[in-house]
Enzyme design. Sequence first.
Site, short mmCIF file in Angstrom:
data_model
loop_
_atom_site.label_atom_id
_atom_site.label_comp_id
_atom_site.label_asym_id
_atom_site.label_seq_id
_atom_site.Cartn_x
_atom_site.Cartn_y
_atom_site.Cartn_z
N SER A 176 -38.01 18.77 -12.32
CA SER A 176 -38.61 19.71 -13.27
C SER A 176 -39.32 20.92 -12.65
O SER A 176 -39.68 21.85 -13.37
CB SER A 176 -39.60 18.98 -14.18
OG SER A 176 -38.91 18.32 -15.21
N SER A 196 -38.26 20.82 -16.71
CA SER A 196 -39.17 21.07 -17.81
C SER A 196 -40.21 22.16 -17.56
O SER A 196 -40.82 22.65 -18.50
CB SER A 196 -39.91 19.78 -18.16
OG SER A 196 -40.74 19.38 -17.09
N LYS A 247 -48.87 24.73 -15.92
CA LYS A 247 -48.03 24.00 -16.87
C LYS A 247 -48.93 23.27 -17.86
O LYS A 247 -49.96 22.71 -17.48
CB LYS A 247 -47.13 23.02 -16.11
CG LYS A 247 -46.02 22.38 -16.93
CD LYS A 247 -45.14 21.50 -16.04
CE LYS A 247 -43.98 20.87 -16.81
NZ LYS A 247 -43.12 20.03 -15.95
#
Lengths: 100, 479, 474
Positions: free
Chosen positions: B180, B156, B81
């Site tokens: 997330s 996210s 990420k």
Amino acid sequence: MTSGISKADVVHVARLARLRLSSGEIAMYQEQLSRILDLVGEMDDDRLAVMPAMAHTQDLVNVLREDVPRPGLERERLLGSAPDTEGEFFRIPKILGEPE
Amino acid sequence: MNDGILALDAASLAAAVRSGEVTAVEVVETYLAQISVQEPEVGAFLSIDAEAAISAAAALDRARESGEELGPLAGVPVALKDNLCTTGFPTTAASRILEGWIPPYNATVVDRVLAAGGIAIGKTNLDEFAMGSSTENSGYKITRNPHDLDRVPGGSSGGSAAAVVSRMALLALGSDTGGSIRQPASLTGIVGLKPTYGRVSRYGLLAFASSLDQIGPMAATVKDAALMAEVIFGHDPMDATSLAVPVPALVDGIEGGVRSLRIGLVSNLLEVAAPAVAAAVERAAAALAGEGATVETVAIPELSLGLPAYYVVAPAEASSNLARYDGVRYGFRGEGATAEEMMVSSRSEGFGAEVKRRIMLGTYALSAGYYDAFYLRAQRVRSLVRSAFQEAYSRFDLLLSPTSPTTAFKIGERSDDPVEMYRSDVCTIPSNLSGDPAISVPFGKEGGLPIGVQLMGPALAEERLLRAAYALEAGWSGE
Amino acid sequence: MGEWEAVIGLEVHTELRTATKLFCGCPNAFGVEPNTSVCPVCLGLPGSLPVLNAKAVELAITVGLALSSRIQPSQFHRKNYFYPDMPKDYQISQYDVPVNAGGAVALRSGKVVGIVRAHLEEDTGKLVHRGGGGRIGGAEYSLIDYNRSGVPLLEIVSEPEISSAEEAKEYVSELRAILVATGASDGRMEEGSLRVDANVSVRPSGSAELRTRVEIKNVNSLRSLGRAIGYEIERQIAVYEGGGSILQQTRHFDEASGETLPLRAKEEANDYRYFPEPDLPPISPLPAEVERIASELPLLPAGRRSRLFELVEGASPDQVEVAIAEEVWPYVTASIDFGVAPELVLARAANELVALIGDAGLLTPLRFAEVVALEERFSPSQVKLLLKGAVGFDGTVEELVARVGLSSSGAEDARAMIKEVVEANPEEWGRFVAGDAKVGGFLLGQVMRKFGRAISGAQARAALDELASGAAGE
């Protein structure tokens, strides 16, 4: 708890947060923040008064580091990613504006 | 060979690389080929470095040839990420304010993945600074759900989820502040684990809400998630909130089953879910019972207070964590005759709307006169949520609930209404507030879209969580 | 002036003498190349996290014990405000639960000033202003050096119990002595390792009201502190007497004009949005640890002072102040422990040692004690010679005596003795040089009486004649 937020509040908060808002954004955030604060107002329970404020999820205490030096960063590398530099320094515009 | 490589799970692939059955270079090339096909449609990555991945793979192969013992992730392509610091890639948190910034250090988790032989294949898209549930708030691009390109992958960590489900990476790292990792895992049909707060070092994770953030694995299977967890778990002296507790064996006992486990089905979280999701959770409960667990319904109404508390605590901490993006030392700098004006321009032009919204909200919640009503109150709610969980865990070994109330929604469908978007985090938020671990496992589909169920456990119960998740995975046919 | 009194509270920030910064392993170094003692943590790079320095906590507790504070469990908070010298745009500080609560500093005058708290926090970087004479006001742009960012600070907040500029100086000087004695700080105001902000207000004498106060920032010497406070008190009185009112504001002291001037920065109501630092678990000092630190606490200035006044009745206060200074005190204690008369120790410390202290590294306290003890054998002037000779000398005391020429009485040292005697008897010396030989006997008698055991009559005679011929030739 009903929680409307005024336009003045929005302007004040934006100033604290160093954000510049257009008048359209001010109106939008006033509306949206008010609705979010209504959601936040759902924090309601008789037991809250006796609940301790919880700042950490863990019971850790005294997490300390020995006072021993470690190598840091190369100056060139960190100045290399700065928006503006002069010599060995970070450079920024002047702190104070012209007297009003 | 290529299809063969793509079919292998992480442990098998690493074993094949370690034995020399396949080379790491072959693995990486296979995955890069997969990326070249999938990525144009899915848009999971913010940066990919094929050359660096191949040279890292070649270095692994050379090390193996020279007799070196390779690690547990040898040759496994890993997607990171883009809120994890990497010296080899720009790190932007999907924000324009950090465009092009290359950190001078690696996050601890990144170092651990690389030391285990993992190949960093690229940095994945996210909602800017991890603020969102759809990956639509990225400052750069939209990531699409590979199951339906008109739909969001969740967020996210949407880029990491999309990368794994489309096999552009075998494993991924995400971060979970209010769901997330778990929510995008649920919406894309993969496994996502949010570990106990403190299990995984946060050093090098661009902070959103420091007391809630936790890095965790995202993988196609429970076993792969467990393997990744073993690599990234463990104490780090660079993070004062990192727990100095031993890392349990997570893969070895994973097939141990759920016999005699007491599982609570959280009825009030079931009620907020769409019918198909609720039905999937009930089927999951039945499957666990079928495997020998005791399943009972339990109402924990306090958990619903988590949502409003979260939307105080997370923005408040974020407003402080994101203050440093001021155009002085790194990242984007706006115009301004004075330092002050320059800082204001940098922040106003560099941050997107959702980030500004949360900074505004958090600043307000902490400001004089409102602290007690908002922040302090939210901290009391955290205590209440934790004590409610503790009470539940005195009766149950694990809790079962939906992960997300719905399946993947359409791109743009909820972007006009932040409150509606926020409400979809109701099932995942409580475990962040209490710091306890939770996992999302695929269990069913509705109209071709995956449904995930969530298992929650008490602090440090990851071994038990993964064992139950494995049993669930085995108990679902995939239809 | 008799109808007004000043109410002054001081905030003293001291950099703690640790090897590394408060939250990272960067050297806590002064005067190194700009931006070289930095890392992701003290630069506030995205993703970095603070980890607390154990030594900083120990020093904070040490100071707390020295100030009789209550050592308590504490928590760091974030103090949120934007400024370019602060890399995270928040300062990690302590708020409602500081490590040290309460306490007091007893001044020499006997007055006791209460301490509110002494808490840990991190320092900021340094701005350098370019253009406009290097002042913030007319500068064209500014440069930043982050070496100081993250250096541990202890902020010591006094009660508003100080009532004059003189007393403020006395307070800071006593506090500084305590900080230096405990090893917590080097106390160097000129290098900025000790910085003082003063909160000043005035009120009609005898009244209990607290009027609007003005904060004077960053005064960098004791003298400036006195001048700044003195000016500010006069200013406020004049304003009130002119029927005006005082604005709550921050002012800085202008060294050149001797005035305090309002800071021209935009006045913004402070709203620091404090909240508990989530990255740092609380500190809870273990009682055993606090006891250990207490047991290792050195004798503090007040204790040193009273010990000397006990030992020497009617001691000169000036000599005592010299003797208790951090750099002098080890010599004093070593000499007293060695058995030298305390009066003598005070005198030698105040008069001779201070002149040699620049070379202190070359003169150990024990050697000082040994030499001062020789005053039973030698005259004060000989002992002074011996002290000078002792700097950098590492032989035995007898070797030192020989080297200085007091045992074998080398000609050079004989000259020094003669010189001392003739300087004490200028009239006789003048007559001797002029040719009055009879006076020579008197002078030799003086030399022998004074240095008898250290010089032979023949040596003295030779030296006397030599000196006289030199003087006559001038």
